[in-house]
Design a protein around this motif. Structure first.
Motif, PDB file in Angstrom:
ATOM      1  N   GLU A   6       0.826  -1.198   0.000  1.00  0.00           N
ATOM      2  CA  GLU A   6       0.000   0.000   0.000  1.00  0.00           C
ATOM      3  C   GLU A   6       0.864   1.252   0.000  1.00  0.00           C
ATOM      4  OE1 GLU A   6      -3.944   1.084   2.375  1.00  0.00           O
ATOM      5  OE2 GLU A   6      -2.161   1.229   3.619  1.00  0.00           O
ATOM      6  N   VAL A  10       0.919   4.223  -2.771  1.00  0.00           N
ATOM      7  CA  VAL A  10       0.696   5.634  -2.470  1.00  0.00           C
ATOM      8  C   VAL A  10       1.793   6.487  -3.071  1.00  0.00           C
ATOM      9  CG1 VAL A  10       0.649   7.349  -0.636  1.00  0.00           C
ATOM     10  CG2 VAL A  10      -0.656   5.238  -0.381  1.00  0.00           C
ATOM     11  N   GLN A  13       1.388   6.860  -6.750  1.00  0.00           N
ATOM     12  CA  GLN A  13       0.328   7.803  -7.121  1.00  0.00           C
ATOM     13  C   GLN A  13       0.776   9.246  -6.890  1.00  0.00           C
ATOM     14  OE1 GLN A  13      -3.794   6.656  -5.933  1.00  0.00           O
ATOM     15  NE2 GLN A  13      -2.779   4.903  -5.011  1.00  0.00           N
ATOM     16  N   GLU A  37      -7.349  12.784   8.281  1.00  0.00           N
ATOM     17  CA  GLU A  37      -8.011  11.782   7.459  1.00  0.00           C
ATOM     18  C   GLU A  37      -9.527  11.933   7.454  1.00  0.00           C
ATOM     19  OE1 GLU A  37      -7.109   7.920   9.004  1.00  0.00           O
ATOM     20  OE2 GLU A  37      -8.085   8.278  10.946  1.00  0.00           O
ATOM     21  N   GLY A  41     -10.411  14.703   2.626  1.00  0.00           N
ATOM     22  CA  GLY A  41     -11.087  14.270   1.407  1.00  0.00           C
ATOM     23  C   GLY A  41     -12.230  15.198   1.033  1.00  0.00           C
ATOM     24  N   ARG A  45     -12.623  17.489  -2.388  1.00  0.00           N
ATOM     25  CA  ARG A  45     -13.795  17.361  -3.264  1.00  0.00           C
ATOM     26  C   ARG A  45     -14.514  18.697  -3.429  1.00  0.00           C
ATOM     27  NH1 ARG A  45     -13.917  12.291  -0.665  1.00  0.00           N
ATOM     28  NH2 ARG A  45     -15.166  13.126   1.052  1.00  0.00           N
ATOM     29  N   ARG A  70      -4.500   7.989   7.438  1.00  0.00           N
ATOM     30  CA  ARG A  70      -4.838   7.769   6.034  1.00  0.00           C
ATOM     31  C   ARG A  70      -5.068   9.074   5.278  1.00  0.00           C
ATOM     32  NH1 ARG A  70      -5.945   3.109   3.916  1.00  0.00           N
ATOM     33  NH2 ARG A  70      -7.378   4.095   2.415  1.00  0.00           N
ATOM     34  N   GLN A  73      -3.822   8.872   1.545  1.00  0.00           N
ATOM     35  CA  GLN A  73      -4.675   8.029   0.713  1.00  0.00           C
ATOM     36  C   GLN A  73      -6.007   8.705   0.428  1.00  0.00           C
ATOM     37  OE1 GLN A  73      -2.891   7.203   3.345  1.00  0.00           O
ATOM     38  NE2 GLN A  73      -2.303   5.028   3.364  1.00  0.00           N
ATOM     39  N   ASN A  74      -6.616   9.303   1.446  1.00  0.00           N
ATOM     40  CA  ASN A  74      -7.912   9.948   1.266  1.00  0.00           C
ATOM     41  C   ASN A  74      -7.816  11.148   0.331  1.00  0.00           C
ATOM     42  OD1 ASN A  74      -8.817   8.061   3.047  1.00  0.00           O
ATOM     43  ND2 ASN A  74      -9.170   9.467   4.756  1.00  0.00           N
ATOM     44  N   LEU A  76      -5.607  11.533  -2.123  1.00  0.00           N
ATOM     45  CA  LEU A  76      -5.418  11.014  -3.467  1.00  0.00           C
ATOM     46  C   LEU A  76      -6.722  10.491  -4.051  1.00  0.00           C
ATOM     47  CD1 LEU A  76      -2.018   9.177  -2.956  1.00  0.00           C
ATOM     48  CD2 LEU A  76      -2.412  11.125  -4.463  1.00  0.00           C
ATOM     49  N   GLN A  77      -7.477   9.773  -3.249  1.00  0.00           N
ATOM     50  CA  GLN A  77      -8.750   9.229  -3.715  1.00  0.00           C
ATOM     51  C   GLN A  77      -9.736  10.329  -4.086  1.00  0.00           C
ATOM     52  OE1 GLN A  77     -10.048   6.620  -0.581  1.00  0.00           O
ATOM     53  NE2 GLN A  77      -8.398   5.128  -0.945  1.00  0.00           N
ATOM     54  N   ALA A  78      -9.613  11.483  -3.412  1.00  0.00           N
ATOM     55  CA  ALA A  78     -10.508  12.605  -3.714  1.00  0.00           C
ATOM     56  C   ALA A  78     -10.041  13.394  -4.937  1.00  0.00           C
ATOM     57  CB  ALA A  78     -10.609  13.532  -2.510  1.00  0.00           C
TER      58      ALA A  78
END
Length: 410
Positions: A6, A10, A13, A37, A41, A45, A70, A73-74, A76-78
């Motif tokens: 993981e 990360v 990314q 975390e 996110g 957004r 996190r 990660q959060n 990046l996901q957003a």
């Protein structure tokens, strides 16, 4: 093994995000982050949604300051670009993120969820109207119940009042974490602070650089974090105050120094008019003997050295381009030089030697008997003038040395 996979994912990314060769964004939104975390996110957004609705090219950068949860990660996901900033501190995190930013308009906001990033459009619009720096004012907007703790409700207006008084700013929320500014304005301000005092430094340097500042009202929400605030009210408040005083040497050095110096001279001077062999009584109630002259001597010597330090600091700052021209320093170089300071030092030493010498002669003529109070006062005053002369003698040479650098700057 899963954790390592993981972690590599990360980092991959992050690198891809940093190297994207997409069209140059007009607006860069930079969000400093440390273990957020639960909220980062949503912030990303909201910012991306706002940029999309504005229909302009933009990017959202999360400047991670060493998160162990996190948050990365959060973010990046957003859809954020994540920049890792190893040096700790709010100011350092922002500097790292802004260095990566490519937009001509830069927007910053905290990652705790208390700022609504859908307000980015209003800040950008103010920049487009010709302002260099735009501050999102929480006090002009709406503050949700429980969103701002009592220490901030007291401290923020206090810090704002000090900034406005010392530097002529006319803002209502100097500590706001949501702002917009042009890339050229950011370069002119050359911000250096590592911590929360970065917010005050921006306003101070914007004022000194003659930039156009305005405010827009923004809402302030209860944060979404699941841990205590990174803000330390008293520690960070002191760092803000120290920064303001550092950029205002007249308040820090000159005014206190002059006050102490003249108060000391006054305390010694009133002792001269006292009867030779008895204390001075003011208003028939306050007894002032030579002890007050000792205090006056201490204050005068301390005050004069503080005044000298003020001018030395000013000359050094101007010579090294840390500060703009100062009329008082210009006047000083026009009418005062090392030779005149040395003459003044000589006169001070001579008067001091005459006063102490007369007391020494009188003491000798009395076959070294006990000194009366009046003689003690004269010795204190004379010794102080002698010390001031010696102090000024060496200050004159230092003044000459740094004065050469001041003249050569042109």
């Amino acid at each position: 093994m899963t954790g390592q996979t993981e972690s590599r994912s990360v980092m991959r990314q992050i690198n891809i995000g940093q190297d994207e060769p997409n069209r140059t964004p007009e607006v860069s939104v930079v969000i400093p982050c440390l273990n957020e975390e639960a909220s980062v996110g949503q912030c990303v957004r909201e910012a991306r949604q706002c940029l999309a609705e504005m229909g302009i090219p933009g990017e959202v950068i999360v400047a991670d300051n060493g998160s162990t949860d996190r948050s990365v990660q959060n973010a990046l996901q957003a859809g954020a670009i994540v920049v890792s900033v190893k040096q700790r501190g709010y100011g350092r995190a922002l500097a790292g993120g802004l260095e990566r930013a490519r937009g001509s308009i830069l927007v910053i906001g905290d990652a705790d969820g208390s700022y609504d990033f859908r307000e980015v459009e209003r800040l950008v619009e103010a920049i487009r109207q010709g302002y260099d720096v735009v501050i999102g004012s929480r006090f002009l907007g709406q503050i949700e119940p429980g969103a701002m703790r009592w220490t901030s409700r007291i401290g923020n207006p206090l810090m704002t009042a000090i900034v406005n008084t010392l530097f002529g700013a006319q803002v209502t929320d100097s500590q706001s974490g949501m702002r917009a500014f042009t890339r050229s304005a950011y370069a002119k301000m050359s911000l250096q602070s590592a911590g929360m005092e970065w917010a005050s430094e921006m306003i101070i340097k914007a004022m000194k650089a003659g930039l156009k500042i305005t405010e827009v009202a923004i809402p302030f929400r209860k944060d979404l974090r699941n841990h205590p605030s990174h803000l330390r009210p008293f520690r960070d408040g002191w760092r803000h105050l120290k920064l303001m005083l550092t950029y205002s040497p007249t308040v820090l050095f000159l005014l206190p120094g002059l006050f102490l110096f003249f108060l000391g001279l006054l305390l010694m001077g009133v002792q001269i008019v006292a009867p030779m062999d008895q204390p001075l009584w003011l208003f028939g109630k306050l007894r002032m003997d030579f002890h007050w002259a000792i205090l006056g001597s201490l204050l005068a010597l301390t005050g004069w050295q503080i005044v000298a330090s003020h001018f030395m600091a000013k000359i050094y700052s101007i010579s090294h381009r840390f500060q703009e021209e100062d009329q008082l320093v210009t006047f000083l170089f026009r009418y005062v030089n090392a030779d005149r300071l040395l003459i003044l030092s000589l006169l001070s030493c001579c008067v001091g030697l005459v006063m102490t010498g007369w007391v020494a002669y009188d003491w000798w003529s009395r076959k070294f008997g006990a000194l009366v109070s009046g003689h003690t006062r004269l010795v204190i005053f004379g010794s102080t003038l002698l010390a001031l002369g010696i102090q000024n003698f060496f200050n004159a040479f230092l003044f000459s040395i740094i004065g050469d650098a001041y003249r050569r700057r042109e």
